[in-house]
Design a protein around this motif. Sequence first.
Motif, mmCIF file in Angstrom:
data_model
loop_
_atom_site.group_PDB
_atom_site.id
_atom_site.type_symbol
_atom_site.label_atom_id
_atom_site.label_comp_id
_atom_site.label_asym_id
_atom_site.label_seq_id
_atom_site.Cartn_x
_atom_site.Cartn_y
_atom_site.Cartn_z
ATOM 1 N N PRO A 199 -4.798 6.818 5.621
ATOM 2 C CA PRO A 199 -3.712 6.523 6.559
ATOM 3 C C PRO A 199 -3.300 7.748 7.364
ATOM 4 O O PRO A 199 -2.963 7.604 8.539
ATOM 5 C CB PRO A 199 -2.570 6.085 5.647
ATOM 6 N N SER B 112 -7.425 0.415 7.201
ATOM 7 C CA SER B 112 -6.857 0.991 5.979
ATOM 8 C C SER B 112 -7.270 0.195 4.755
ATOM 9 O O SER B 112 -7.415 0.740 3.675
ATOM 10 C CB SER B 112 -5.325 1.113 6.081
ATOM 11 N N GLU B 113 -7.496 -1.125 4.977
ATOM 12 C CA GLU B 113 -7.996 -1.931 3.860
ATOM 13 C C GLU B 113 -9.389 -1.497 3.478
ATOM 14 O O GLU B 113 -9.799 -1.590 2.332
ATOM 15 C CB GLU B 113 -8.032 -3.407 4.257
ATOM 16 N N SER C 2 0.910 -11.995 6.366
ATOM 17 C CA SER C 2 1.020 -10.565 6.040
ATOM 18 C C SER C 2 1.068 -9.749 7.313
ATOM 19 O O SER C 2 1.882 -8.820 7.457
ATOM 20 C CB SER C 2 -0.172 -10.095 5.201
ATOM 21 N N LEU D 271 4.388 -9.955 8.951
ATOM 22 C CA LEU D 271 5.381 -9.086 8.299
ATOM 23 C C LEU D 271 5.165 -7.623 8.688
ATOM 24 O O LEU D 271 6.100 -6.903 9.034
ATOM 25 C CB LEU D 271 5.294 -9.214 6.775
ATOM 26 N N THR E 97 -4.433 -11.161 1.707
ATOM 27 C CA THR E 97 -3.226 -10.337 1.792
ATOM 28 C C THR E 97 -3.613 -8.873 1.910
ATOM 29 O O THR E 97 -4.742 -8.480 1.638
ATOM 30 C CB THR E 97 -2.361 -10.495 0.527
ATOM 31 N N ILE E 98 -2.611 -8.071 2.274
ATOM 32 C CA ILE E 98 -2.873 -6.633 2.387
ATOM 33 C C ILE E 98 -2.843 -6.033 0.982
ATOM 34 O O ILE E 98 -1.866 -6.171 0.255
ATOM 35 C CB ILE E 98 -1.803 -5.976 3.263
ATOM 36 N N LYS E 99 -3.962 -5.424 0.653
ATOM 37 C CA LYS E 99 -4.002 -4.886 -0.712
ATOM 38 C C LYS E 99 -3.427 -3.483 -0.765
ATOM 39 O O LYS E 99 -2.678 -3.129 -1.668
ATOM 40 C CB LYS E 99 -5.443 -4.891 -1.214
ATOM 41 N N ASN E 100 -3.805 -2.738 0.200
ATOM 42 C CA ASN E 100 -3.364 -1.345 0.176
ATOM 43 C C ASN E 100 -2.050 -1.220 0.950
ATOM 44 O O ASN E 100 -1.978 -0.676 2.047
ATOM 45 C CB ASN E 100 -4.435 -0.459 0.795
ATOM 46 N N ARG E 101 -1.041 -1.768 0.341
ATOM 47 C CA ARG E 101 0.229 -1.809 1.055
ATOM 48 C C ARG E 101 0.770 -0.417 1.325
ATOM 49 O O ARG E 101 1.328 -0.137 2.375
ATOM 50 C CB ARG E 101 1.251 -2.583 0.230
ATOM 51 N N TRP E 102 0.570 0.466 0.374
ATOM 52 C CA TRP E 102 1.086 1.819 0.534
ATOM 53 C C TRP E 102 0.515 2.481 1.779
ATOM 54 O O TRP E 102 1.224 3.093 2.566
ATOM 55 C CB TRP E 102 0.748 2.643 -0.705
ATOM 56 N N ALA E 103 -0.811 2.322 1.944
ATOM 57 C CA ALA E 103 -1.473 2.952 3.081
ATOM 58 C C ALA E 103 -0.875 2.441 4.384
ATOM 59 O O ALA E 103 -0.572 3.225 5.299
ATOM 60 C CB ALA E 103 -2.975 2.649 3.042
ATOM 61 N N VAL E 104 -0.656 1.139 4.437
ATOM 62 C CA VAL E 104 -0.130 0.572 5.665
ATOM 63 C C VAL E 104 1.280 1.107 5.941
ATOM 64 O O VAL E 104 1.590 1.539 7.052
ATOM 65 C CB VAL E 104 -0.096 -0.969 5.565
ATOM 66 N N LEU E 105 2.078 1.142 4.887
ATOM 67 C CA LEU E 105 3.448 1.610 5.069
ATOM 68 C C LEU E 105 3.474 3.065 5.497
ATOM 69 O O LEU E 105 4.215 3.463 6.379
ATOM 70 C CB LEU E 105 4.227 1.440 3.757
ATOM 71 N N TYR E 106 2.626 3.841 4.847
ATOM 72 C CA TYR E 106 2.575 5.259 5.174
ATOM 73 C C TYR E 106 2.180 5.464 6.627
ATOM 74 O O TYR E 106 2.773 6.245 7.363
ATOM 75 C CB TYR E 106 1.594 5.949 4.226
ATOM 76 N N LEU E 107 1.166 4.678 6.995
ATOM 77 C CA LEU E 107 0.674 4.742 8.372
ATOM 78 C C LEU E 107 1.793 4.458 9.354
ATOM 79 O O LEU E 107 2.032 5.212 10.303
ATOM 80 C CB LEU E 107 -0.449 3.700 8.513
ATOM 81 N N ASN F 34 -2.501 -16.596 4.606
ATOM 82 C CA ASN F 34 -1.956 -15.394 3.938
ATOM 83 C C ASN F 34 -2.084 -14.181 4.831
ATOM 84 O O ASN F 34 -1.135 -13.422 5.021
ATOM 85 C CB ASN F 34 -2.737 -15.127 2.650
ATOM 86 N N LEU G 68 6.386 -9.197 1.517
ATOM 87 C CA LEU G 68 5.011 -8.705 1.573
ATOM 88 C C LEU G 68 4.471 -8.438 0.178
ATOM 89 O O LEU G 68 3.328 -8.771 -0.145
ATOM 90 C CB LEU G 68 4.996 -7.406 2.382
#
Lengths: 852, 73
Positions: free
Chosen positions: B45, B39-40, B12, B15, A96-106, B8, A88
């Motif tokens: 979150p 969240s984007e 994503s 994943l 692509t997911i830009k705010n990866r942190w937010a998604v993971l946190y969620l 993409n 990822l």
Amino acid sequence: MADQLQTLDLVKELVYRLVVPSDRNSAEQNQPPDLEKPLKYAIRILNSRMTPSVAADESAIVESIKRLLVNEGKSSDALTFADMYMKLSMKSGAGTIKNRWAVLYLLKVISEDCRKEKSSHLYTSTSSNGLPLLTNETDNLRFFKSQKTIDSKGKGGILMVSKDPESIREIAIREFADLVTEETEVPEDALVRDVLFACQGIDGKYVKFDSHLDGYALSDSLIVPRATRIMVRKLCELGWLFRKVKNYIFESMEQFPAEDVGTVGQAFCAALQDELSDYYKLLAVLETQSLHPIPLVSEMASSGHSGNYLSLRRLAVWFAEPMVRMRLMAVLVDSCRVLRGGAMAGAIHVHAQHGDPMIQDFMRRLLRRVCSPLFEMVRSWVLEGELDDIFAEFFVVGQPVKAESLWQEGYRLHGGMLPNFISQSLAQRILRTGKSINFLRVCCEDQGWAEAASEAAAAAGTTTMRGGLGYGETDALETLVSEAAKRIDKHLMDVIFKRYKFREHCLAIKRYLLLGQGDFVQYLMDIVGPELSEPANTISSFKLAGLLESAIRSSNAQYDDPDVLDRLRVKMMPHGAGDRGWDVFSLEYSARVPLNTIFTESIMARYLRIFNFLWKLRRVEHALIGAWKIMKPNFISSALFATKDGSSVMSQFVWISRRCQVLWNEMNHFVTNLQYYIMFEVLEVSWSQFLEEMDAARDLDDLLAAHEKYLNAILEKSLLGEASLHISKVLFVLFDLILRFHGLVDRLYEGIRELQSSLWKNDSRGRSKSKLKSNNEVSKSGQLIGEGRKALTKFAGEFRKKMGEELDKIAKDYSSSLGRFLAELPVQLNVDLKFLLFRLDFTEFYSRLWAM
Amino acid sequence: MDPEAERNARESLDLAFHMSNILVTGLDRHTLSILVALSERGFNPEALAAVVKELRREPPSSAAPPPSSRPKP
């Protein structure tokens, strides 16, 4: 605006999907208005200012998720997760997911929520019958909250105990707290305050000093748990120890001017006081802390403030270190109560031998203070020779003595006051250095030592000021002492050798007292001889002094230093009734200050013994020579052999005279060899050894030892020692025999001469009976002349017989005494005496004689 | 939206979905996509998670709506 709308749509969709996940088909038509409320709720939540309390750190959150998975035993999942996260994070570009942190946190929060929900359901179902049922809702809310606090603390957020809901703990704790308050009458913070008071030696409200128990304790009437009671007692040990130390300091300070606590004791008290002031500081800090209320355990856990409050347990931790120190101080106080000065420092030093670095540190600090007066004394003693020791604490003790015994007896080490961190040898060196200074000052009236001392101080790197040394710097002390000792001893040696001419005086003593100056001795013997034959009580020492003077003037001694000759005196020893001059005459050498430190009275008495022995030996030798003068072939003796007609009378004497010659030879052999041995094997050898040692001597003690050794060697080898008392008696018997022999020879030859002269008269006067004998001859033989030849012959026979008997007796005595002497010689320990034996019995004449 | 971006985005999402499954969140793919999209857009979150949690619990207690006096966290 469109964006806003899209968002709203997304939210709607989300709400829809969430609210109706299960029966989607039916709900789709039936309950559209139902969505209204959740949607509003959702929007409200979303609009709220709820923010994640964790900083947006991507890797941290990934780590925490991984850890979570691993903790749950799903390590393979954790690996997969990591793998996917890698993928990822590698994606880039649009879509692509830009705010990866937010998604993971969620994802993580949702996952945790799900899990908790599950477990709490499980929990409520199992425990609903026993424990108070908590509403699911509040429970969950609480979870939510607590989760947040945990997250806010630990980065990435670690799950708190998930299986034990906190509320249960909390309730249990609360109940426990209630129980505790029921059981105790006294609140803990009051106890803490009391303990703090007790530790300052003051009675508190509850904790009081109990003289029966000899310690602080809670009074029995109070209801407190046993554990608390014990704890308080333990903590109050500090108070007890404090009282002890404090009392000691107080008492010492109280009695200071009146009784002698001593400077070391004062230093000890001051050091203790300093330590106590540190202790006070700690107590002050603790006291301010004790003002904070003690929170409950539950508050502590949830509120999160660790707080500066003080509980008994915390106090125990705080007190751990001061307790060790205070205990140590109390032990020191106990062990030092009766000690003073160096002994006290030594006793404290014993306690410093400890493996604990803290205690070592503490003791070092203490000892530095305690020893400073002691080291100051050492410094001033070594560098200035001052013994400023009012309280008798120093390990060097001085006592008032006369100047000549200052070195030997003036100062000594006081073993009890010698702290054991100063070695015996170092102490000796310290003692000697100070002694040297005092010796220089008092006996030599020398001021040069001050320079030497300051030089030494400079070399050792210490100032001559106070406080240059301290405990633990034994090396520095040693350097200082050795530097000072080196210089001052050197100075002292210089003074003794150069200014007071020690070597010259030694030589003079050897020359005159040990009869090394041959011509002088010979001459003296000659002129005082007749005088000394008189009875002792008729001899005037003034006359002898005059004779000594003339002996000096007529021998090579006249070229000696007048100062040396001045010191040479005649001394008459106390005499008994029958003593002759020979027995009481002796020479004396007066050593003045400072040399009388070396030539003390006892040393001079030993010199006198040696002198007497040597004098006697010389006298015997002199007597033998005198005998030879009479006996040697001369007119009388030749006439002895020449007479023909008188052979009947005189020939009888030929035999006796021959025997005399033989005996004389024997005696001469003995005396010459003995004399040789004494002069060369004993005196000269010892002297040369002494000279070597004198040069090597680095301080006065060495010199004294060398001199002592020199004297002892002479005494031992000359058979004057304790061990050879018996043999020396035999030797003196031999001497007496020789002297008797001398007398005998004297009389014999006198008699022969008279006989001869009367014979000669008879012959020349033609046997006239005239009484024309010389008037001045009043001897009995002279009277006999007139009685004719017959009577003469008869008299000669008697005389010969008498002389012969006497000679026989002397010869017999002599040979038996000599036999004893030679038999005793090998028994003597001294090696050199074996050579004497060898010399005397060179041809093995004697050994063969007795072997027969 | 060009095909590259679309691919993409799909990957994503795949994943993310996979991860979500590993963590047992119980979200379906669609819901997840919405959440990701939100969240984007900068939604918080924490708030999103709260919404998911609160609303999911609705069904069993749908009869009794959540009390209005719920404190703001």
